[in-house]
Design a protein around this motif. Structure first.
Motif, PDB file in Angstrom:
ATOM      1  N   HIS A 253      12.964 -47.540 -42.764  1.00 14.23           N
ATOM      2  CA  HIS A 253      13.737 -47.278 -43.757  1.00 14.23           C
ATOM      3  C   HIS A 253      15.711 -48.368 -43.301  1.00 14.23           C
ATOM      4  N   ILE A 254      15.914 -47.917 -42.451  1.00 11.07           N
ATOM      5  CA  ILE A 254      17.289 -48.176 -41.564  1.00 11.07           C
ATOM      6  C   ILE A 254      17.038 -49.583 -41.500  1.00 11.07           C
ATOM      7  N   ALA A 255      16.231 -50.106 -41.206  1.00 15.70           N
ATOM      8  CA  ALA A 255      15.483 -51.642 -41.353  1.00 15.70           C
ATOM      9  C   ALA A 255      15.973 -52.647 -42.274  1.00 15.70           C
ATOM     10  N   ARG A 256      15.587 -51.169 -43.289  1.00 18.92           N
ATOM     11  CA  ARG A 256      15.347 -52.591 -44.633  1.00 18.92           C
ATOM     12  C   ARG A 256      17.022 -51.965 -44.998  1.00 18.92           C
ATOM     13  N   VAL A 257      17.302 -50.932 -45.107  1.00 16.24           N
ATOM     14  CA  VAL A 257      19.216 -51.288 -45.529  1.00 16.24           C
ATOM     15  C   VAL A 257      19.685 -51.902 -44.586  1.00 16.24           C
ATOM     16  N   THR A 258      20.241 -51.974 -43.552  1.00 19.60           N
ATOM     17  CA  THR A 258      20.479 -53.272 -42.788  1.00 19.60           C
ATOM     18  C   THR A 258      20.772 -54.451 -43.174  1.00 19.60           C
ATOM     19  N   ARG A 259      19.760 -54.773 -44.096  1.00 22.67           N
ATOM     20  CA  ARG A 259      19.150 -56.515 -44.908  1.00 22.67           C
ATOM     21  C   ARG A 259      20.328 -56.271 -46.165  1.00 22.67           C
ATOM     22  N   ARG A 260      21.342 -57.566 -46.021  1.00 22.82           N
ATOM     23  CA  ARG A 260      22.424 -57.644 -47.261  1.00 22.82           C
ATOM     24  C   ARG A 260      21.395 -57.476 -48.332  1.00 22.82           C
ATOM     25  N   TYR A 261      20.502 -58.504 -48.618  1.00 24.12           N
ATOM     26  CA  TYR A 261      19.824 -58.649 -49.829  1.00 24.12           C
ATOM     27  C   TYR A 261      19.079 -57.196 -50.471  1.00 24.12           C
ATOM     28  N   ASN A 262      18.918 -56.512 -49.978  1.00 22.77           N
ATOM     29  CA  ASN A 262      18.350 -55.076 -50.155  1.00 22.77           C
ATOM     30  C   ASN A 262      19.860 -54.256 -50.619  1.00 22.77           C
ATOM     31  N   ALA A 263      20.991 -54.371 -50.064  1.00 19.52           N
ATOM     32  CA  ALA A 263      21.762 -53.217 -50.143  1.00 19.52           C
ATOM     33  C   ALA A 263      22.110 -52.801 -51.797  1.00 19.52           C
ATOM     34  N   PRO A 264      21.698 -54.316 -52.650  1.00 23.65           N
ATOM     35  CA  PRO A 264      21.998 -53.193 -54.579  1.00 23.65           C
ATOM     36  C   PRO A 264      21.477 -51.571 -54.635  1.00 23.65           C
ATOM     37  N   LYS A 265      19.921 -51.732 -54.055  1.00 26.80           N
ATOM     38  CA  LYS A 265      18.805 -51.117 -54.209  1.00 26.80           C
ATOM     39  C   LYS A 265      19.736 -49.848 -53.415  1.00 26.80           C
ATOM     40  N   PHE A 266      20.425 -50.009 -52.745  1.00 23.38           N
ATOM     41  CA  PHE A 266      21.261 -48.653 -52.481  1.00 23.38           C
ATOM     42  C   PHE A 266      22.345 -48.087 -52.802  1.00 23.38           C
ATOM     43  N   GLN A 267      22.644 -48.608 -53.417  1.00 25.12           N
ATOM     44  CA  GLN A 267      24.415 -49.099 -53.889  1.00 25.12           C
ATOM     45  C   GLN A 267      24.227 -47.407 -54.677  1.00 25.12           C
ATOM     46  N   LYS A 268      25.237 -46.692 -54.645  1.00 23.82           N
ATOM     47  CA  LYS A 268      25.275 -45.878 -55.209  1.00 23.82           C
ATOM     48  C   LYS A 268      26.925 -45.051 -55.416  1.00 23.82           C
ATOM     49  N   ALA A 269      27.519 -44.435 -56.422  1.00 20.91           N
ATOM     50  CA  ALA A 269      28.573 -43.906 -56.837  1.00 20.91           C
ATOM     51  C   ALA A 269      28.655 -42.545 -56.771  1.00 20.91           C
ATOM     52  N   HIS A 270      27.436 -41.831 -56.751  1.00 12.55           N
ATOM     53  CA  HIS A 270      27.324 -40.536 -57.315  1.00 12.55           C
ATOM     54  C   HIS A 270      26.157 -39.884 -56.841  1.00 12.55           C
ATOM     55  N   ALA A 271      25.894 -39.257 -55.632  1.00 15.76           N
ATOM     56  CA  ALA A 271      24.368 -38.617 -55.880  1.00 15.76           C
ATOM     57  C   ALA A 271      25.126 -36.653 -55.533  1.00 15.76           C
ATOM     58  N   ALA A 272      23.992 -36.689 -56.036  1.00 17.73           N
ATOM     59  CA  ALA A 272      23.778 -34.823 -56.265  1.00 17.73           C
ATOM     60  C   ALA A 272      22.312 -34.097 -56.106  1.00 17.73           C
ATOM     61  N   PHE A 273      22.045 -33.517 -54.920  1.00 13.56           N
ATOM     62  CA  PHE A 273      20.995 -32.585 -55.433  1.00 13.56           C
ATOM     63  C   PHE A 273      21.028 -30.809 -55.041  1.00 13.56           C
ATOM     64  N   LEU A 274      20.329 -30.250 -55.249  1.00 12.45           N
ATOM     65  CA  LEU A 274      19.451 -28.720 -54.567  1.00 12.45           C
ATOM     66  C   LEU A 274      19.582 -28.623 -53.548  1.00 12.45           C
ATOM     67  N   VAL A 275      19.631 -27.783 -52.480  1.00 14.47           N
ATOM     68  CA  VAL A 275      18.664 -27.540 -51.306  1.00 14.47           C
ATOM     69  C   VAL A 275      18.344 -26.541 -51.356  1.00 14.47           C
ATOM     70  N   LYS A 276      16.625 -26.881 -51.709  1.00  9.97           N
ATOM     71  CA  LYS A 276      15.974 -25.434 -51.899  1.00  9.97           C
ATOM     72  C   LYS A 276      15.510 -24.441 -50.498  1.00  9.97           C
ATOM     73  N   GLU A 277      15.887 -25.339 -49.086  1.00 10.20           N
ATOM     74  CA  GLU A 277      16.093 -24.350 -47.810  1.00 10.20           C
ATOM     75  C   GLU A 277      16.812 -24.832 -46.969  1.00 10.20           C
ATOM     76  N   GLY A 278      17.008 -23.930 -46.489  1.00 10.99           N
ATOM     77  CA  GLY A 278      18.687 -24.134 -44.875  1.00 10.99           C
ATOM     78  C   GLY A 278      18.246 -25.355 -44.942  1.00 10.99           C
ATOM     79  N   VAL A 279      19.067 -26.045 -44.075  1.00 10.39           N
ATOM     80  CA  VAL A 279      19.134 -27.276 -43.142  1.00 10.39           C
ATOM     81  C   VAL A 279      20.469 -27.728 -42.514  1.00 10.39           C
ATOM     82  N   THR A 280      19.926 -28.848 -41.436  1.00 10.01           N
ATOM     83  CA  THR A 280      21.877 -28.977 -41.027  1.00 10.01           C
ATOM     84  C   THR A 280      22.117 -30.482 -41.491  1.00 10.01           C
TER      85      THR A 280
END
Length: 311
Positions: A253-280
């Motif tokens: 996934h890191i390799a994929r996101v470094t490729r410029r033509y893949n960037a639009p797939k990962f672009q976000k203006a907002h993200a939200a989620f509920l963490v159901k378990e404790g995490v770092t």
């Protein structure tokens, strides 16, 4: 650029704290007519350092350059404090000065650590950068806001960052041998990520799924190796999630996101989620334990930071 005042904040226990005297001397030589004040961070995190800096509030503002000789986490803390102190303080021009371990932000703005700051101070201009604003709504209903100028992540890499911090802060003999130190640190990171467990999140549509890693980039967190197809001043960020508990999947996934033509797939203006378990989680390398049933919301902050950059 001309400034009436220059403030240098140094972290005396950062990885490259020994660079501070040289940088301070070069800053004084360049800004001969400016008032130069040197301050040090204190133990105790944001709360203790905000109390420590408040008596110096009048030093900050649009005519002040603030250089921070520390790592990404300390720079993040100082930026957060300035955003909270006053509207005048928020207009301070800030420059990260390669004092930590990764120095991702300093590399993104101004490349590798130079022998002399003269060229940077002579050529740099201020750029407006909107950091990621991560709002955590705890199970009690209390809200906490964390800034991430470079990146925020939840899961495997955050656990590895926590372990790396523990290794760096030890007095192991390898710390005086750069090559051995690097191998030891990277070995600890690799082992921690391999043994990290998945955690469950619920998205805005109510669907639950396990994650091994959730990462949100405001700029490249691997700036010294390979840049992401994203600039700090853009109006969106990149979001990547990895469900499979596998180092190979994470690296893919890191390799994929470094490729410029893949960037639009990962672009976000907002993200939200509920963490159901404790995490770092980590915000610019500083780790924090997120309790179960915490709501996380991520967006670009409305108020930008003024950062000094040559490119």
């Amino acid at each position: 650029m001309n400034f009436k005042r220059v403030v240098v904040i140094r972290n005396p226990v950062s990885t490259h704290a020994e660079r501070a005297p040289k940088y301070i001397t070069q800053i004084r030589a360049h800004f001969k007519d400016a008032e130069v004040t040197v301050l040090e961070t204190v133990r105790g995190g944001i709360e203790a350092n905000e109390k420590h800096l408040k008596p110096h509030t009048k030093l900050f503002g649009p005519e002040t350059l603030l250089g921070v000789v520390a790592g990404d986490g300390t720079f993040n803390m100082v930026a957060t404090i300035l955003m909270n102190i006053s509207s005048e303080a928020r207009q301070t021009a800030m420059a990260p000065l390669w004092g930590g371990n990764a120095n991702d932000l300093a590399h993104m703005l101004n490349g590798r650590a130079p022998r002399s700051l003269t060229r940077l101070l002579a050529e740099a201009q201020t750029v407006n950068v909107r950091p990621l604003e991560c709002t955590l709504t705890l199970p009690s209903g209390e809200k906490e806001t964390r800034l991430a100028i470079c990146y925020a992540s939840f899961g495997a890499s955050a656990a590895a960052a926590r372990r790396l911090g523990e290794v760096i802060r030890t007095d192991h003999p390898s710390h005086v041998v750069p090559g051995v130190r690097f191998v030891r640190e990277m070995g600890s990171v690799w082992r921690t990520m391999q043994h990290s467990q998945r955690f469950t999140v619920t998205d805005e549509g109510g669907a639950s799924r396990p994650l091994f890693e959730g990462a949100f980039f405001n700029g490249s967190r691997i700036a010294k190796v390979n840049g992401l197809p994203l600039r700090l001043a853009e109006e969106h960020f990149l979001g990547v999630t990895v469900e499979k508990r596998s180092m190979a999947s994470l690296l893919l996934h890191i390799a994929r996101v470094t490729r410029r033509y893949n960037a639009p797939k990962f672009q976000k203006a907002h993200a939200a989620f509920l963490v159901k378990e404790g995490v770092t989680a980590q915000f610019d390398g500083e780790t924090v334990a997120i309790p179960a049933d915490t709501n996380v919301e991520i967006a670009l902050a409305q108020t930008p930071l003024r950062l000094l950059a040559r490119h």
